[in-house]
Scaffold this active site. Structure first.
Site, PDB file in Angstrom:
ATOM      1  CE  LYS A 144      -3.674  -0.345  -0.448  1.00 18.11           C
ATOM      2  NZ  LYS A 144      -4.317  -0.545  -1.782  1.00 18.11           N
ATOM      3  CG  HIS A 186       4.109  -6.150  -1.365  1.00 17.70           C
ATOM      4  ND1 HIS A 186       4.195  -4.850  -1.805  1.00 17.70           N
ATOM      5  CD2 HIS A 186       2.875  -6.591  -1.730  1.00 17.70           C
ATOM      6  CE1 HIS A 186       3.053  -4.517  -2.410  1.00 17.70           C
ATOM      7  NE2 HIS A 186       2.249  -5.563  -2.381  1.00 17.70           N
ATOM      8  CB  SER A 227      -3.105   2.955   2.565  1.00 17.62           C
ATOM      9  OG  SER A 227      -3.491   2.409   1.337  1.00 17.62           O
TER      10      SER A 227
END
Length: 287
Positions: A39, A100, A130
């Site tokens: 995010k 990620h 987020s």
């Protein structure tokens, strides 16, 4: 779905169960990796890179969803969706891949081939907000509970991909040894054209002003939120329930002020501030 620790990092159980495949992933020398803490502007950067590589041709970038165009290497979704590794292995070179993973968990073959990496970092407060809303709607990871509860877990690193601080600092340090373009979400919001030029330069691509303008226009938050190839509406609600929260929610700098109490803001500052200062790493929490 539970989180399982892999080499000190909490990961979704499906990723952990298939960790040998991820770690053994075979990079190619011309692979480009887009990496972020979750995010932090991942999908945004994916679309920018795809447009740059296709000369700003919007139609070519509508050939498939971003999930298929730029495989997420450690994703092992529910059937009938193919894993990120399967998608990546079926692609012709040059590939663009997404991860990620923190710096110490990136599959070793990427370092061996000296692959180029674009890293996007976002300030911890907006990133936390987020991530909270994303966890609420993402059925593949644990429910975050209430905001207060989530924030405690976020600060303790008990969320998928662990500590935000370790992630941003680890990649910041790695850029001194590897071909890594380290960008900030806040800079991209402030002047997208300037940051897109940096990406083009890093990739060795010519970029005319008309193409740059087209890319800026096509990758505004509003445009991407309305684009079925980037807004993840192609996934069933059993994976991402967009009635709970849209995948593309606000995309602004400073939304954290709607969620953090003064005490929470000071608490996060007291934990992150010294480490960021030691690493000469500065984040803006408003524009």
């Amino acid at each position: 779905m539970a989180l399982v620790e892999v080499e000190g990092l909490p990961l979704p159980s499906d990723t952990a169960e298939n960790w040998a495949q991820v770690k053994g992933f075979q990079a190619r020398p011309d692979d480009l990796v887009i990496c972020t803490y979750p995010k932090a502007g991942t999908t945004w950067m994916q679309e920018i890179v795809d447009l740059l590589q296709h000369g700003g041709d919007v139609q070519k970038c509508a050939r498939a969803s971003v999930l298929e165009r730029i495989p997420y290497i450690e994703l092992f979704p529910i059937k009938p969706f193919r894993s990120g590794i399967e998608l990546a292995e079926a692609m012709v070179s040059p590939r663009v891949l997404k991860t990620h993973l923190s710096v110490h968990l990136l599959p070793p073959s990427f370092w061996e081939h000296n692959c180029k990496i674009i890293y996007v970092a976002r300030n911890a407060k907006d990133n936390a907000v987020s991530y909270f809303h994303f966890q609420r709607m993402n059925k593949l990871i644990p429910d975050p509970g209430k905001w207060e509860e989530f924030l405690e877990n976020f600060i303790a690193g008990k969320v998928p991909y662990g500590l935000w601080l370790d992630h941003v600092c680890g990649w910041w340090e790695a850029k001194n040894r590897h071909p890594i373009l380290y960008l900030f979400y806040e800079d991209m919001k402030e002047d997208p054209a300037r940051e897109i030029r940096k990406v083009a330069q890093f990739l060795g691509l010519e970029l005319s002003e008309p193409v740059l303008s087209r890319i800026v226009e096509h990758t505004t938050f509003e445009s991407m939120k309305a684009n079925p190839m980037t807004n993840y509406t192609n996934l069933p609600s059993s994976v991402l329930d967009q009635t709970v929260s849209p995948f593309m929610r606000k995309g602004i700098v400073g939304d954290w002020k709607e969620h953090f109490t003064v005490a929470q803001s000071e608490w996060l500052d007291s934990i992150c501030g010294p480490a960021l200062e030691n690493n000469h790493l500065k984040f803006r929490t408003q524009l």
